[in-house]
Design a protein around this motif. Structure first.
Motif, short mmCIF file in Angstrom:
data_model
loop_
_atom_site.label_atom_id
_atom_site.label_comp_id
_atom_site.label_asym_id
_atom_site.label_seq_id
_atom_site.Cartn_x
_atom_site.Cartn_y
_atom_site.Cartn_z
N SER A 4 0.82 -1.21 0.00
CA SER A 4 0.00 0.00 0.00
C SER A 4 0.86 1.26 0.00
O SER A 4 0.70 2.14 -0.86
N ALA A 5 1.76 1.38 0.96
CA ALA A 5 2.63 2.56 1.01
C ALA A 5 3.65 2.53 -0.12
O ALA A 5 3.95 3.57 -0.73
N MET A 6 4.18 1.34 -0.42
CA MET A 6 5.25 1.23 -1.41
C MET A 6 4.80 1.67 -2.80
O MET A 6 5.50 2.44 -3.48
N HIS A 7 3.63 1.20 -3.23
CA HIS A 7 3.24 1.55 -4.60
C HIS A 7 2.87 3.03 -4.69
O HIS A 7 3.07 3.67 -5.73
N ASN A 8 2.37 3.60 -3.60
CA ASN A 8 2.09 5.03 -3.62
C ASN A 8 3.37 5.86 -3.64
O ASN A 8 3.44 6.89 -4.32
N LEU A 9 4.40 5.41 -2.91
CA LEU A 9 5.69 6.10 -2.96
C LEU A 9 6.30 5.97 -4.35
O LEU A 9 6.87 6.94 -4.89
N ALA A 10 6.15 4.80 -4.97
CA ALA A 10 6.66 4.61 -6.33
C ALA A 10 6.00 5.59 -7.30
O ALA A 10 6.67 6.21 -8.13
N ILE A 11 4.69 5.74 -7.18
CA ILE A 11 3.96 6.68 -8.05
C ILE A 11 4.41 8.11 -7.79
O ILE A 11 4.62 8.90 -8.71
N ALA A 12 4.58 8.45 -6.50
CA ALA A 12 5.00 9.81 -6.14
C ALA A 12 6.37 10.15 -6.74
O ALA A 12 6.58 11.25 -7.27
N LEU A 13 7.30 9.20 -6.66
CA LEU A 13 8.63 9.45 -7.23
C LEU A 13 8.59 9.50 -8.75
O LEU A 13 9.30 10.29 -9.37
N HIS A 14 7.76 8.64 -9.35
CA HIS A 14 7.59 8.68 -10.81
C HIS A 14 7.06 10.06 -11.24
O HIS A 14 7.58 10.65 -12.22
N PHE A 70 -7.78 13.43 -3.07
CA PHE A 70 -6.34 13.20 -3.17
C PHE A 70 -6.11 11.99 -4.08
O PHE A 70 -6.63 10.91 -3.82
N GLU A 71 -5.30 12.19 -5.11
CA GLU A 71 -5.10 11.13 -6.10
C GLU A 71 -4.31 9.96 -5.54
O GLU A 71 -4.59 8.80 -5.82
N THR A 72 -3.29 10.27 -4.73
CA THR A 72 -2.43 9.22 -4.18
C THR A 72 -2.31 9.40 -2.67
O THR A 72 -2.71 10.42 -2.11
N MET A 73 -1.73 8.38 -2.02
CA MET A 73 -1.54 8.41 -0.57
C MET A 73 -0.18 8.99 -0.19
O MET A 73 0.14 9.11 0.99
N VAL A 74 0.63 9.32 -1.18
CA VAL A 74 1.94 9.94 -0.96
C VAL A 74 2.13 11.06 -1.96
O VAL A 74 1.83 10.91 -3.14
#
Length: 451
Positions: free
Chosen positions: A11-21, A143-147
């Motif tokens: 859950s947190a990991m894929h949102n962080l991945a999207i945020a960095l992308h 909010f689109e993402t969690m991060v």
């Protein structure tokens, strides 16, 4: 920057991945299993792994960082390759800190209410037009993402979990962030598999308070005696700001806060949420939002996903789903619904499926937690016992632990569903509580049959 995620589907990991992308990083990742909505969301941004599994060849010296998810074990082949090559390895809280070293960091901790407090702060900051970054543990409306991570935002709001950072980093996540403003909502023993005694668990919150930067603030609930005693014993150079319940009223099923002679009707309810709101208010005051504006903004706050979320309702019945699974959360949620709807029966069902909740040594912590419910149901999927390699225990053991002889116990999803579909919800509320999914029961289909 080139970063690779080991266990990108979390859950947190894929949102962080999207945020960095979105920040312009080159992002790759791997996982041995990918569930929804993670898979679709990663796919939408073009960073979904082509196939599941671990591929050490993805780990090369050209990587700037590897971000290790909690799901990845210590013998993960990609982790071993990164260690062999000397690539910099971060847990996701480590990397959040790395990306926010130059920002004002607000970290929300506590055994309960973290997500809601964080969500309330985010809602108010968004309404006020303040630029901020964030990490929150639930999907929020608007909010689109969690991060979110950016170069421009001067402040970041972080939901600070006390669970361990990764398989190679045994620090609780909220120790890593080095808050300028810290919040502790309350302390109620959890994660027994990691913190075997309550004293050890309390100590993690003491360490968190001691990581708050000199000159910072600790905002805490003085209604929690365990927490208050801990805070009173701290020797730290920070401001200690207590909070308690605000003045409020409940009228025709609507809870309102009363402040400086003004009444603010809310979409959320329950004393635990009013306490959460006061924690969020003190944070927002520290960030430049006055109390009147804060309460005005919160009148449009609808809550975080799965926190007393309405599945369906009619004129005389409501079905709620809630994330409650620990004893303190269970008690607070049941009390909230009972107080908000005193003239309705309350039918409450909790699924136990975490390591702590299933531990027979911990089970007695649930004593009396469901006694306010007119009908109390406990569900433990038989497959959960098997998956976690825990010896199953009978209904009698559950009833004894909960100190509730009339409690109903089910260990098969089909049997639970059959019972639920037979309920009469006239002048009643049904409260479904779990951090799981009740063995795959579709609550929307259940709602359609009952309402």
């Amino acid at each position: 920057m080139r970063v690779h995620f080991i266990a990108i589907g979390g859950s947190a990991m894929h949102n962080l991945a999207i945020a960095l992308h979105k920040k312009g990083f080159e992002v790759t990742g791997s996982d041995d299993v990918l569930f929804e909505p993670s898979a679709s969301r990663l796919g939408n941004y073009g960073i979904l792994p082509v196939q599941t599994g671990w591929y050490p060849e993805k780990i090369t010296p050209e990587l700037d960082a590897v971000i290790l998810g909690m799901h990845a074990r210590i013998d993960n082949p990609e982790l071993l390759k990164a260690q062999e090559l000397g690539v910099k390895i971060y847990s996701y809280p480590d990397y959040i800190y790395e990306q926010s070293k130059d920002k004002q960091r607000v970290v929300i901790g506590g055994s309960h209410g973290k997500t809601t407090i964080t969500s309330m702060i985010l809602h108010a900051l968004q309404q006020a037009g303040i630029n901020f970054d964030y990490l929150v543990g639930a999907q929020l409306e608007g909010f689109e993402t969690m991060v979110k991570l950016s170069d421009e935002a001067p402040v970041i709001i972080i939901e600070g979990d006390e669970y361990l950072a990764s398989s190679i980093d045994s620090r609780p996540k909220f120790h890593i962030y080095k808050a300028h403003i810290g919040v502790i909502s309350g302390i109620a023993w959890d994660h027994i598999n990691v913190f075997p005694t309550f004293e050890n668990y309390i100590h993690q919150f003491k360490i968190f308070a001691e990581t708050i930067q000199p000159g910072g603030k600790l905002i805490y609930s003085e209604t929690d005696q365990v927490l208050k005693t801990m805070v009173d014993g701290l020797d730290v150079s920070i401001a200690k700001l207590p909070y308690a319940l605000p003045e409020f009223k409940i009228d025709n099923g609507i809870t309102s806060v009363i402040a400086d002679g003004t009444t603010y009707p809310l979409a959320v309810f329950g004393q635990h949420n009013l306490l959460n709101m006061e924690a969020a208010r003190l944070v927002c005051e520290s960030l430049g939002i006055g109390s009147a504006d804060f309460y005005s903004y919160l009148t449009t706050f609808k809550g975080a996903a799965r926190r007393l979320e309405v599945v369906g309702q009619n004129e005389n019945a409501t079905i709620f789903k809630d994330f409650a699974h620990s004893p303190s959360k269970l008690t607070a949620t049941i009390q909230a619904v009972k107080a908000q709807f005193p003239d309705r029966k309350l039918l409450a069902c909790i699924e136990l499926h975490t390591f702590s909740s299933l531990n027979k040594r911990f089970l007695d912590e649930y004593a009396g937690t469901m006694n306010l419910a007119d009908e109390a149901i406990v569900f433990i999927d038989r497959k959960t016992f098997e998956h976690k390699k825990i010896e199953p225990y009978p209904a009698e053991a559950v009833k004894k632990a909960f100190s509730n002889a009339s409690l109903l116990f089910f260990n098969e999803p089909a049997q639970l569903l059959d019972h639920l579909e037979g309920l009469d919800l006239a002048d009643s509320n049904l409260l479904m509580m779990s951090s799981g999914n009740f063995g795959g029961i579709n609550l929307i289909e259940l709602k359609n049959k009952l309402l």
